[in-house]
Write a protein that holds these residues in place. Structure first.
Motif, short mmCIF file in Angstrom:
data_model
loop_
_atom_site.label_atom_id
_atom_site.label_comp_id
_atom_site.label_asym_id
_atom_site.label_seq_id
_atom_site.Cartn_x
_atom_site.Cartn_y
_atom_site.Cartn_z
N TRP A 105 -40.70 27.43 15.96
CA TRP A 105 -41.55 27.11 16.61
C TRP A 105 -43.10 26.85 15.55
N LEU A 106 -43.35 25.81 15.26
CA LEU A 106 -43.97 25.68 14.34
C LEU A 106 -45.63 25.07 14.18
N HIS A 107 -46.50 26.10 13.77
CA HIS A 107 -48.16 25.88 14.61
C HIS A 107 -48.97 24.91 13.55
N ILE A 108 -48.83 23.82 14.01
CA ILE A 108 -50.19 23.14 12.74
C ILE A 108 -51.78 22.46 13.55
N ASP A 109 -51.80 21.87 12.79
CA ASP A 109 -52.76 20.59 13.62
C ASP A 109 -52.84 19.48 12.93
N ASP A 110 -54.00 18.90 13.19
CA ASP A 110 -53.69 16.93 12.89
C ASP A 110 -53.98 16.40 12.07
N ILE A 133 -45.53 20.97 22.17
CA ILE A 133 -46.67 21.69 22.63
C ILE A 133 -48.10 21.72 22.05
N VAL A 134 -48.96 20.79 23.30
CA VAL A 134 -50.72 20.84 22.84
C VAL A 134 -51.10 22.34 22.99
N VAL A 135 -51.74 23.25 22.16
CA VAL A 135 -52.17 24.52 23.26
C VAL A 135 -53.99 23.98 22.14
N GLU A 136 -53.86 24.47 22.95
CA GLU A 136 -56.01 24.56 23.22
C GLU A 136 -56.71 25.94 22.56
N GLY A 150 -63.14 18.27 17.74
CA GLY A 150 -61.77 19.03 17.52
C GLY A 150 -61.10 20.29 18.47
N SER A 151 -60.49 19.66 19.60
CA SER A 151 -60.35 21.94 20.52
C SER A 151 -58.69 22.12 20.70
N HIS A 152 -57.77 21.30 20.01
CA HIS A 152 -56.33 21.90 20.05
C HIS A 152 -55.75 21.82 18.67
N SER A 293 -53.68 25.78 27.84
CA SER A 293 -54.50 25.88 27.78
C SER A 293 -55.26 27.45 27.35
N ALA A 294 -56.63 27.52 26.88
CA ALA A 294 -57.29 28.31 26.17
C ALA A 294 -57.27 29.59 27.25
N ALA A 295 -57.23 29.26 28.80
CA ALA A 295 -57.25 30.21 29.95
C ALA A 295 -55.69 30.82 30.29
#
Length: 396
Positions: A105-110, A133-136, A150-152, A293-295
């Motif tokens: 699982w690699l977490h990255i931004d744009d 996956i898109v993570v808010e 930007g929010s994700h 979502s962040a929720a």
């Protein structure tokens, strides 16, 4: 920055301290590629004395995003080609560490997401992509952004081998009780058409699933064979054209008590139809969506709030990941006792959550300052049992 240049010569790791009794974790202060090679070659101990090669069930990494910024805990601006070389080298090492059923699982931004995706395709194979996956991470959006707020982030998930991967991407938290509006003495339930509602499936494509069931509209009883008071019911679409059932006749015989006959009104007037009684129960799970979502999984702000509670009065790590996010990843990808690895450990969310969930873990962090200020205090607060090793020499 040494971590992007690669290393040569002799690397030595020495125990900085050893926890008493059995350990569930290993914390390495040092360069991630050096540490991974030492672990793969057996020069560093893996928790519970297992080797690293082919032993890791889940890798979660949150590498520098290369946004061009500078944070209190690390710099995030390097040459693009150096960044690609850094990541490629580590992905190859991490792939060797994964089990045949494991995932990365690699977490990255744009900033580098598209290039990270191409690298993962190269190292793991395009066929082993599980999901993007898109993570808010900021529900309000970053209003200081140049264009959009930007929010994700992105979470790229790859299998070591898609044919043997083991994942449980479902969660009880994703189940909405409001989806089960009916209730009886056995609790909440909903009615699902036994007819397959997808028009790709019809008597021409799956003829064995088009057959008659026997049903009594007065009592609701449904059976695969005739009984007194029953009429034969065939599956039809709303326009009256022939459809197919979702269950075979054999399954109907086995689970007929989960079916219910009801009179419905369609274009051709009233008719008898068959429904599955789908009940809400304590073990119920729902497949996770590809947008988190962040929720559901927390945000940057909630992650910082978590750290303030655990480490009051301390400077907070600039970019921590929220604990619910890692809990969701580890719930989907691992079972208790299995090994989790994070070679860009940062503030330590991965080992903290792994410890809490009964997973063995390995965490690698280059910055001694980050280890001392964030990782060690969090792990000690958690009561974790772990060994600490550090890189002590580098001959170039």
């Amino acid at each position: 920055m040494d971590w992007v240049e690669g290393t040569s010569g002799v690397i030595r790791f020495e125990a900085e301290r050893r926890a008493e009794g059995n350990t569930t974790g290993l914390l390495v202060r040092g360069e991630s590629a050096d540490a991974l090679r030492a672990l793969l070659d057996g020069e560093l101990p893996v928790p519970e004395d297992s080797g690293l090669r082919g032993a890791v069930q889940a890798v979660y990494i949150d590498p520098p995003y290369n946004t061009g910024g500078a944070f209190a805990d690390y710099s995030d601006k390097v040459d693009h080609e150096l960044w690609l070389g850094m990541l490629r080298e580590r992905l190859h090492l991490l792939r060797e560490a994964l089990t045949a059923s494991g995932t990365l699982w690699l977490h990255i931004d744009d900033s580098e997401m598209a290039y990270a995706k191409v690298l993962l395709d190269e190292v793991f194979g395009r066929e082993n992509l599980v999901s993007a996956i898109v993570v808010e991470n900021n529900p309000k959006g970053r209003q200081l952004g140049k264009f959009f707020a930007g929010s994700h982030d992105h979470l790229l998930v790859y299998a070591r081998d898609i044919r043997t991967v083991r994942l449980e991407p479902a969660s009880a938290e994703a189940v909405n009780p409001a989806d089960f509006p009916k209730s009886d003495e056995r609790g909440p339930y909903r009615l699902l058409p036994l007819r397959n509602t997808n028009k790709k499936f019809h008597p021409g494509s799956v003829p064995t699933m088009h057959y008659g069931l026997w049903a009594d509209g007065a009592t609701g009883r449904v059976a695969a064979d005739p009984f007194e008071g029953a009429i034969e019911v065939f599956p039809v679409f709303g326009d009256g054209s022939s459809a197919v059932w979702r269950w075979s006749a054999a399954l109907v015989r086995e689970r007929a008590d989960e079916l219910l006959a009801r009179v419905v009104r369609g274009r051709g007037g009233e008719r008898l139809d068959v429904f599955q009684v789908d009940r809400l129960h304590g073990e119920r799970k729902k497949k996770l969506r590809s947008i988190w979502s962040a929720a559901e999984v927390g945000s940057s702000d909630s992650a910082k709030a978590e750290l303030k509670k655990v480490l009051p009065g301390r400077q907070i790590f600039a970019t921590p990941k929220p604990e619910p996010l890692l809990r969701r990843v580890l719930e989907a990808a691992t079972e208790p006792g299995e090994l989790v690895l994070d070679c860009f450990a940062g503030s330590g969310t991965t080992p903290v959550v792994a410890e809490r969930m009964g997973r063995r873990w390995i965490a690698v962090e280059l910055s001694s300052a980050t280890v001392d200020a964030h990782l060690l205090p969090r792990l000690e607060h958690e009561g974790a049992r772990f060994e600490v090793w550090r890189e002590t020499s580098l001959a170039r």
